[in-house]
Write a protein that holds these residues in place. Structure first.
Motif, PDB file in Angstrom:
ATOM      1  N   GLN A  76       0.832  -1.203   0.000  1.00 52.12           N
ATOM      2  CA  GLN A  76       0.000   0.000   0.000  1.00 52.12           C
ATOM      3  C   GLN A  76       0.869   1.257   0.000  1.00 52.12           C
ATOM      4  O   GLN A  76       0.539   2.235  -0.672  1.00 52.12           O
ATOM      5  N   LYS A  77       1.962   1.235   0.724  1.00 54.38           N
ATOM      6  CA  LYS A  77       2.879   2.379   0.734  1.00 54.38           C
ATOM      7  C   LYS A  77       3.482   2.619  -0.647  1.00 54.38           C
ATOM      8  O   LYS A  77       3.760   3.750  -1.018  1.00 54.38           O
ATOM      9  N   GLN A  78       3.676   1.535  -1.386  1.00 50.72           N
ATOM     10  CA  GLN A  78       4.205   1.643  -2.750  1.00 50.72           C
ATOM     11  C   GLN A  78       3.083   1.907  -3.765  1.00 50.72           C
ATOM     12  O   GLN A  78       3.335   1.917  -4.966  1.00 50.72           O
ATOM     13  N   GLU A  79       1.866   2.064  -3.260  1.00 52.79           N
ATOM     14  CA  GLU A  79       0.671   2.329  -4.067  1.00 52.79           C
ATOM     15  C   GLU A  79       0.383   1.226  -5.080  1.00 52.79           C
ATOM     16  O   GLU A  79      -0.146   1.473  -6.156  1.00 52.79           O
ATOM     17  N   GLN A  80       0.724  -0.011  -4.704  1.00 49.05           N
ATOM     18  CA  GLN A  80       0.410  -1.168  -5.547  1.00 49.05           C
ATOM     19  C   GLN A  80      -0.940  -1.781  -5.182  1.00 49.05           C
ATOM     20  O   GLN A  80      -1.493  -2.548  -5.956  1.00 49.05           O
ATOM     21  N   LEU A  81      -1.423  -1.455  -3.983  1.00 49.72           N
ATOM     22  CA  LEU A  81      -2.727  -1.935  -3.525  1.00 49.72           C
ATOM     23  C   LEU A  81      -3.567  -0.759  -3.074  1.00 49.72           C
ATOM     24  O   LEU A  81      -3.037   0.265  -2.623  1.00 49.72           O
ATOM     25  N   LYS A  82      -4.868  -0.937  -3.164  1.00 46.87           N
ATOM     26  CA  LYS A  82      -5.789   0.092  -2.681  1.00 46.87           C
ATOM     27  C   LYS A  82      -5.602   0.280  -1.179  1.00 46.87           C
ATOM     28  O   LYS A  82      -5.182  -0.624  -0.471  1.00 46.87           O
ATOM     29  N   GLN A  83      -5.963   1.459  -0.719  1.00 45.80           N
ATOM     30  CA  GLN A  83      -5.818   1.801   0.700  1.00 45.80           C
ATOM     31  C   GLN A  83      -7.015   1.269   1.495  1.00 45.80           C
ATOM     32  O   GLN A  83      -7.869   2.023   1.940  1.00 45.80           O
ATOM     33  N   ILE A  84      -7.044  -0.025   1.648  1.00 46.21           N
ATOM     34  CA  ILE A  84      -8.074  -0.699   2.438  1.00 46.21           C
ATOM     35  C   ILE A  84      -7.381  -1.163   3.715  1.00 46.21           C
ATOM     36  O   ILE A  84      -6.280  -1.712   3.665  1.00 46.21           O
ATOM     37  N   LYS A  85      -8.010  -0.934   4.836  1.00 50.47           N
ATOM     38  CA  LYS A  85      -7.415  -1.340   6.115  1.00 50.47           C
ATOM     39  C   LYS A  85      -7.023  -2.823   6.043  1.00 50.47           C
ATOM     40  O   LYS A  85      -7.806  -3.656   5.571  1.00 50.47           O
ATOM     41  N   PRO A  86      -5.820  -3.156   6.522  1.00 44.89           N
ATOM     42  CA  PRO A  86      -5.380  -4.563   6.465  1.00 44.89           C
ATOM     43  C   PRO A  86      -6.358  -5.535   7.127  1.00 44.89           C
ATOM     44  O   PRO A  86      -6.561  -6.640   6.618  1.00 44.89           O
ATOM     45  N   TYR A  87      -6.986  -5.134   8.224  1.00 39.74           N
ATOM     46  CA  TYR A  87      -7.930  -6.054   8.865  1.00 39.74           C
ATOM     47  C   TYR A  87      -9.149  -6.291   7.977  1.00 39.74           C
ATOM     48  O   TYR A  87      -9.750  -7.363   8.008  1.00 39.74           O
ATOM     49  N   MET A  88      -9.505  -5.303   7.161  1.00 44.16           N
ATOM     50  CA  MET A  88     -10.624  -5.497   6.238  1.00 44.16           C
ATOM     51  C   MET A  88     -10.224  -6.423   5.089  1.00 44.16           C
ATOM     52  O   MET A  88     -11.029  -7.234   4.629  1.00 44.16           O
ATOM     53  N   VAL A  89      -8.976  -6.322   4.646  1.00 47.79           N
ATOM     54  CA  VAL A  89      -8.486  -7.240   3.609  1.00 47.79           C
ATOM     55  C   VAL A  89      -8.530  -8.663   4.150  1.00 47.79           C
ATOM     56  O   VAL A  89      -9.004  -9.583   3.476  1.00 47.79           O
ATOM     57  N   TYR A  90      -8.046  -8.842   5.379  1.00 44.94           N
ATOM     58  CA  TYR A  90      -8.105 -10.165   6.015  1.00 44.94           C
ATOM     59  C   TYR A  90      -9.557 -10.646   6.111  1.00 44.94           C
ATOM     60  O   TYR A  90      -9.865 -11.785   5.757  1.00 44.94           O
ATOM     61  N   ASN A  91     -10.449  -9.787   6.581  1.00 41.74           N
ATOM     62  CA  ASN A  91     -11.861 -10.173   6.712  1.00 41.74           C
ATOM     63  C   ASN A  91     -12.463 -10.565   5.368  1.00 41.74           C
ATOM     64  O   ASN A  91     -13.229 -11.539   5.283  1.00 41.74           O
ATOM     65  N   LEU A  92     -12.141  -9.820   4.326  1.00 37.14           N
ATOM     66  CA  LEU A  92     -12.639 -10.154   2.988  1.00 37.14           C
ATOM     67  C   LEU A  92     -12.120 -11.518   2.547  1.00 37.14           C
ATOM     68  O   LEU A  92     -12.876 -12.356   2.058  1.00 37.14           O
ATOM     69  N   TRP A  93     -10.823 -11.717   2.715  1.00 42.69           N
ATOM     70  CA  TRP A  93     -10.207 -12.968   2.264  1.00 42.69           C
ATOM     71  C   TRP A  93     -10.735 -14.167   3.042  1.00 42.69           C
ATOM     72  O   TRP A  93     -11.189 -15.144   2.454  1.00 42.69           O
ATOM     73  N   ILE A  94     -10.666 -14.091   4.353  1.00 36.68           N
ATOM     74  CA  ILE A  94     -11.063 -15.260   5.146  1.00 36.68           C
ATOM     75  C   ILE A  94     -12.572 -15.502   5.023  1.00 36.68           C
ATOM     76  O   ILE A  94     -13.027 -16.640   4.988  1.00 36.68           O
ATOM     77  N   GLY A  95     -13.351 -14.413   4.904  1.00 40.14           N
ATOM     78  CA  GLY A  95     -14.791 -14.563   4.690  1.00 40.14           C
ATOM     79  C   GLY A  95     -15.092 -15.257   3.377  1.00 40.14           C
ATOM     80  O   GLY A  95     -15.955 -16.144   3.302  1.00 40.14           O
ATOM     81  N   LEU A  96     -14.371 -14.902   2.337  1.00 36.75           N
ATOM     82  CA  LEU A  96     -14.548 -15.518   1.027  1.00 36.75           C
ATOM     83  C   LEU A  96     -14.156 -16.995   1.061  1.00 36.75           C
ATOM     84  O   LEU A  96     -14.914 -17.867   0.618  1.00 36.75           O
ATOM     85  N   VAL A  97     -12.992 -17.273   1.619  1.00 33.15           N
ATOM     86  CA  VAL A  97     -12.524 -18.662   1.702  1.00 33.15           C
ATOM     87  C   VAL A  97     -13.489 -19.502   2.537  1.00 33.15           C
ATOM     88  O   VAL A  97     -13.891 -20.601   2.134  1.00 33.15           O
ATOM     89  N   HIS A  98     -13.889 -19.000   3.685  1.00 36.47           N
ATOM     90  CA  HIS A  98     -14.800 -19.759   4.552  1.00 36.47           C
ATOM     91  C   HIS A  98     -16.166 -19.936   3.902  1.00 36.47           C
ATOM     92  O   HIS A  98     -16.792 -20.985   4.058  1.00 36.47           O
TER      93      HIS A  98
END
Length: 191
Positions: free
Chosen positions: A136-158
């Motif tokens: 995110q600092k290198q502006e390669q990813l959107k500025q989404i809170k890391p905990y929200m990225v985790y929640n999205l990923w684990i929610g999708l996988v589960h």
């Protein structure tokens, strides 16, 4: 010839391996008699090593969570790319997919089991954050809170694991839908 201590350790390990296989196939309501039969020991032997069924389950899930957490740590230190890490996570889970899914679906696990499982999820969250913040600092990813990225990923996988029958007829839903999961998550996060 094995000493008594070596034989006890061997029997305990055989019981844990059998419990893993039985629970992965039939869920946590499977009988200890079935576990004993698969381990090739008498039913009473289960209770010599694990006085209560919960003791067996706690030991098994703690061991499982420790093992996959260690594998996650090891893999996270070997690479630094988000997609590679997410793919490694899916591959790791697909190795234990049936058992992991039973953990997700179980509503009555003893508290120590839930804590062990949460420990693994916390390690996943930590490693994901360690990858996301620099990107995110290198502006390669959107500025989404890391905990929200985790929640999205684990929610999708589960979600895919809990509803596997909606996504595949048989086999591993994580392997069958891996590219779709990875592409969707990476496209969502990329700038």
């Amino acid at each position: 010839m094995k000493t008594r201590q070596q034989q006890k350790a061997h029997t305990r390990q055989a019981l844990l391996q059998s419990a893993y296989a039985v629970y992965a196939e039939a869920g946590f309501s499977a009988s200890t008699n079935r576990i004993a039969q698969q381990a090739g020991v008498s039913h009473g032997t289960v209770f010599l090593h694990f006085p209560k069924v919960d003791d067996l389950l706690i030991c098994l899930i703690q061991s499982f969570s420790d093992s996959i957490t260690n594998q996650l740590h090891e893999a996270a230190t070997r690479q630094g790319e988000l997609r590679v890490f997410l793919e490694m996570h899916l591959d790791l889970l697909s190795n234990y997919e049936a058992f992991y899914t039973h953990i997700l679906l179980a509503s009555d696990l003893p508290a120590p089991c839930r804590l062990s499982f949460q420990s693994f999820l916390s390690a996943l969250s930590h490693h994901l954050s360690q990858l996301i913040v620099p990107l995110q600092k290198q502006e390669q990813l959107k500025q989404i809170k890391p905990y929200m990225v985790y929640n999205l990923w684990i929610g999708l996988v589960h979600h895919y694991l809990q509803n596997a029958g909606s996504f595949v007829e048989s086999g591993s839903v994580l392997q069958a839908r891996k590219q779709e999961l990875l592409d969707s998550m990476c496209n969502l996060l990329s700038t």
